[in-house]
Design a protein around this motif. Structure first.
Motif, PDB file in Angstrom:
ATOM      1  N   TYR A   1       0.790  -1.209  -0.125  1.00 52.83           N
ATOM      2  CA  TYR A   1      -0.035  -0.075  -0.005  1.00 52.83           C
ATOM      3  C   TYR A   1       0.791   1.368  -0.032  1.00 52.83           C
ATOM      4  O   TYR A   1       0.532   2.313  -0.682  1.00 52.83           O
ATOM      5  CB  TYR A   1      -0.865   0.023   1.196  1.00 52.83           C
ATOM      6  N   LEU A   2       1.891   1.321   0.858  1.00 55.23           N
ATOM      7  CA  LEU A   2       2.563   2.564   1.118  1.00 55.23           C
ATOM      8  C   LEU A   2       3.525   2.699  -0.400  1.00 55.23           C
ATOM      9  O   LEU A   2       3.998   3.659  -0.622  1.00 55.23           O
ATOM     10  CB  LEU A   2       3.741   2.543   2.277  1.00 55.23           C
ATOM     11  N   GLY A   3       3.925   1.513  -1.127  1.00 53.42           N
ATOM     12  CA  GLY A   3       4.767   1.803  -2.131  1.00 53.42           C
ATOM     13  C   GLY A   3       3.954   2.017  -3.479  1.00 53.42           C
ATOM     14  O   GLY A   3       4.464   2.067  -4.551  1.00 53.42           O
ATOM     15  N   THR A   4       2.432   1.886  -3.445  1.00 51.55           N
ATOM     16  CA  THR A   4       1.579   2.089  -4.674  1.00 51.55           C
ATOM     17  C   THR A   4       0.678   3.380  -4.250  1.00 51.55           C
ATOM     18  O   THR A   4       0.871   4.488  -4.552  1.00 51.55           O
ATOM     19  CB  THR A   4       1.142   0.665  -5.028  1.00 51.55           C
ATOM     20  N   SER A   5      -0.204   2.741  -3.564  1.00 52.16           N
ATOM     21  CA  SER A   5      -1.469   3.780  -3.488  1.00 52.16           C
ATOM     22  C   SER A   5      -1.376   5.076  -2.738  1.00 52.16           C
ATOM     23  O   SER A   5      -1.596   6.296  -3.019  1.00 52.16           O
ATOM     24  CB  SER A   5      -2.680   3.304  -2.780  1.00 52.16           C
ATOM     25  N   ALA A   6      -0.336   5.002  -1.697  1.00 49.30           N
ATOM     26  CA  ALA A   6       0.203   6.064  -0.710  1.00 49.30           C
ATOM     27  C   ALA A   6       1.191   7.005  -1.576  1.00 49.30           C
ATOM     28  O   ALA A   6       1.245   8.335  -1.278  1.00 49.30           O
ATOM     29  CB  ALA A   6       0.692   5.601   0.432  1.00 49.30           C
ATOM     30  N   ALA A   7       1.950   6.263  -2.463  1.00 55.60           N
ATOM     31  CA  ALA A   7       2.809   7.123  -3.271  1.00 55.60           C
ATOM     32  C   ALA A   7       2.892   6.946  -4.512  1.00 55.60           C
ATOM     33  O   ALA A   7       3.812   5.971  -5.171  1.00 55.60           O
ATOM     34  CB  ALA A   7       4.464   6.621  -2.539  1.00 55.60           C
ATOM     35  N   PRO A   8       1.867   7.183  -5.294  1.00 54.53           N
ATOM     36  CA  PRO A   8       2.010   6.895  -6.929  1.00 54.53           C
ATOM     37  C   PRO A   8       2.867   7.739  -7.755  1.00 54.53           C
ATOM     38  O   PRO A   8       3.244   7.236  -8.989  1.00 54.53           O
ATOM     39  CB  PRO A   8       0.455   7.306  -7.397  1.00 54.53           C
ATOM     40  N   SER A   9       3.571   8.383  -7.380  1.00 54.92           N
ATOM     41  CA  SER A   9       4.660   9.193  -7.790  1.00 54.92           C
ATOM     42  C   SER A   9       5.978   9.087  -7.016  1.00 54.92           C
ATOM     43  O   SER A   9       7.042  10.241  -7.266  1.00 54.92           O
ATOM     44  CB  SER A   9       4.288  10.908  -7.883  1.00 54.92           C
ATOM     45  N   ALA A  10       6.338   8.036  -6.581  1.00 53.51           N
ATOM     46  CA  ALA A  10       7.740   7.652  -5.984  1.00 53.51           C
ATOM     47  C   ALA A  10       7.955   6.163  -5.999  1.00 53.51           C
ATOM     48  O   ALA A  10       7.051   5.629  -6.375  1.00 53.51           O
ATOM     49  CB  ALA A  10       7.283   8.096  -4.332  1.00 53.51           C
ATOM     50  N   ASN A  11       9.239   6.104  -6.025  1.00 48.48           N
ATOM     51  CA  ASN A  11       9.745   4.551  -6.027  1.00 48.48           C
ATOM     52  C   ASN A  11       9.381   4.061  -4.825  1.00 48.48           C
ATOM     53  O   ASN A  11       9.619   4.398  -3.686  1.00 48.48           O
ATOM     54  CB  ASN A  11      11.273   4.716  -6.128  1.00 48.48           C
ATOM     55  N   ALA A  12       9.118   2.756  -4.763  1.00 45.59           N
ATOM     56  CA  ALA A  12       8.851   2.084  -3.652  1.00 45.59           C
ATOM     57  C   ALA A  12       9.873   1.275  -2.871  1.00 45.59           C
ATOM     58  O   ALA A  12      10.208   0.201  -2.853  1.00 45.59           O
ATOM     59  CB  ALA A  12       7.835   0.525  -4.069  1.00 45.59           C
TER      60      ALA A  12
END
Length: 364
Positions: free
Chosen positions: A113-124
C-alpha cells in the motif's frame, strides 16, 4: 550434484535428515518471532499514525492522513496476532508457522500500500526493503518463504502497474526483482545457518546425555552406580508403598581372583549380576562396590520379597555362585534411606559371617 543443489535451494540444507526433531524448536522460534514482529509493528505503525495526525503529509507521504484507516487496520490485526500468541501457549510447529506467515503478510500488504496507493509518484523503497527483511523472520523451509515473497512481489507489481506511471512501474519492477533475488539468497543461507546451529546443538545435547548416562552406570556390569542410586532415592521419599532394600555380597571373590585371575573374578561378578537381574527384575539394581550390590523392590509384600531371596539363593547354588544377602523391609513414611541401607548391610554381613563359619575364611 544437481539434486544436492536443488535440495539446498528448497530446504537450506543438503541433508533433509537435519529436520529430525527440530519442529518443536521451530515452533518456539516462530512464536517468539511472532510476538516480536507483531509488537514492533504495532509500535511503529502507532508512531506513524500519531505523526500523521500531528504533522500531516507535508512532511512525508507515509504521514498522509488518508493512510490512517490502513494504519488502524494494521494495528488491530497485529494486536490480534500478538494476543493470540500469548493465549495459544502451544509450541505446535504448524500453528505458529501459520500465525507468523499471517503477520508477515500483514506487513507485506502494508508495504504494498505504501509503495503504490500512498505514493503513486515515488519509487517503492519501503517494499523493496521489506522483501529482504521479512525473509529473515520466519523459521521454515526456504521454498515456502520465497514463494510468499514471490506472490507479494507479483501483487506489488500488479498494483504498481495499475496506479503508477510507466517510468515508476519499470523502476519498481527492477528494484523489486533485485530485492527478490537478494531475499531468496538471504533466506536460504539464513535457514542454512539456523539448521547448522540446531544440528550442532542437538549433537552436543545428545553427547552430554550419553556422557551423563555413562556416568550413572558401572562400566563392568552395566548396572546403575552410587550416583544413580542417590538420584533415585531422592525421588521415592514420598512414595506410599513399602520398600525392600536388599544388600548382597559375593562370597569367595578374592579367592577366585587370587587363584584363577581377575578375568575369572569378573566373570563371577557378571554371573551374579545376571542372577540378581533375573530374580529382582533388574529395574532398581545397583553396584555399590567391588562385589556388593543393592536391589530395591517397591510395593511387594515382605513375604513375597523373602520368597524372592530364597529363590535367588537357590538359583545361585545351582550356578555355583555364593551370595550373602541382607534385607531391610521398610514401610512409609520414609526419613533416612542411608540408615535403611546400613541396616540391610549389617544383616548381609551377618549372613556372610554364617557362611564363613561353615567355610574356610581364607577363601573369602
Amino acid at each position: 550434484m544437481l539434486k544436492r543443489f536443488f535440495t539446498f535451494f528448497l530446504y537450506g540444507t543438503f541433508d533433509k535428515s537435519t529436520f529430525e526433531g527440530i519442529e518443536g524448536r521451530r515452533g518456539r522460534a516462530n512464536k517468539n518471532a511472532l510476538r516480536f514482529v507483531s509488537f514492533v509493528t504495532i509500535i511503529l505503525v502507532a508512531i506513524l499514525s500519531v505523526m500523521a495526525i500531528t504533522l500531516g503529509s507535508s512532511f512525508n507521504y507515509t504521514l498522509n492522513r488518508a493512510n490512517l484507516p490502513i494504519y488502524y487496520i494494521s494495528i488491530i490485526l497485529s494486536l490480534i496476532m500478538l494476543i493470540l500468541s500469548h493465549i495459544l501457549r502451544s509450541n505446535n510447529y504448524y500453528l505458529n508457522l501459520v500465525m507468523i506467515y499471517i503477520q508477515v503478510g500483514i506487513i507485506y500488504l502494508l508495504g504494498i500500500y505504501l509503495g503504490t496507493s500512498a505514493a503513486p509518484s515515488a519509487n517503492a523503497v519501503i517494499f523493496a526493503v521489506m522483501l529482504v527483511a521479512m525473509s529473515m523472520l520466519i523459521n521454515d523451509h526456504p521454498y515456502r518463504i520465497n514463494l510468499l515473497s514471490l506472490l507479494m512481489y507479483l501483487l506489488f507489481l500488479y498494483w504498481s502497474h495499475e496506479i503508477k506511471g510507466t517510468n515508476f512501474f519499470r523502476t519498481d519492477m527492477i528494484n523489486g526483482m533485485f530485492s527478490l533475488i537478494i531475499s531468496t539468497i538471504v533466506c536460504i543461507f539464513i535457514e542454512h545457518l539456523r539448521l547448522s546451529d540446531w544440528r550442532s546443538t542437538r549433537a552436543l545435547n545428545r553427547k552430554q546425555a550419553e556422557l551423563l548416562e555413562l556416568s550413572r552406570h558401572d562400566g563392568l556390569t552395566g548396572l546403575y552406580n552410587r550416583r544413580a542410586l542417590d538420584e533415585f532415592l531422592s525421588t521415592i521419599y514420598n512414595t506410599d508403598q513399602p520398600v525392600a532394600l536388599i544388600m548382597s555380597d559375593l562370597n569367595g571373590l578374592k579367592s577366585t581372583n587370587d587363584s584363577l585371575g581377575h578375568n575369572a573374578g569378573d566373570d563371577l561378578i557378571l554371573r551374579a549380576v545376571k542372577l540378581l537381574s533375573t530374580d529382582f527384575n533388574g529395574q532398581h539394581l545397583y553396584r555399590m562396590g567391588g562385589d556388593e550390590f543393592l536391589a530395591i523392590v517397591i510395593g511387594d509384600t515382605e513375604e513375597s520379597v523373602n520368597k524372592k531371596i530364597v529363590d535367588f539363593k537357590s538359583h545361585c547354588e545351582k550356578q555355583n555362585v555364593s551370595m550373602a544377602v541382607g534385607m531391610n523391609y521398610v514401610n512409609p513414611p520414609f526419613t533416612n534411606y542411608e540408615e535403611y541401607i546400613r541396616v540391610a548391610d549389617e544383616l548381609m554381613y551377618r549372613d556372610k559371617s554364617e557362611y564363613y563359619k561353615k567355610h574356610d575364611r581364607r577363601k573369602r
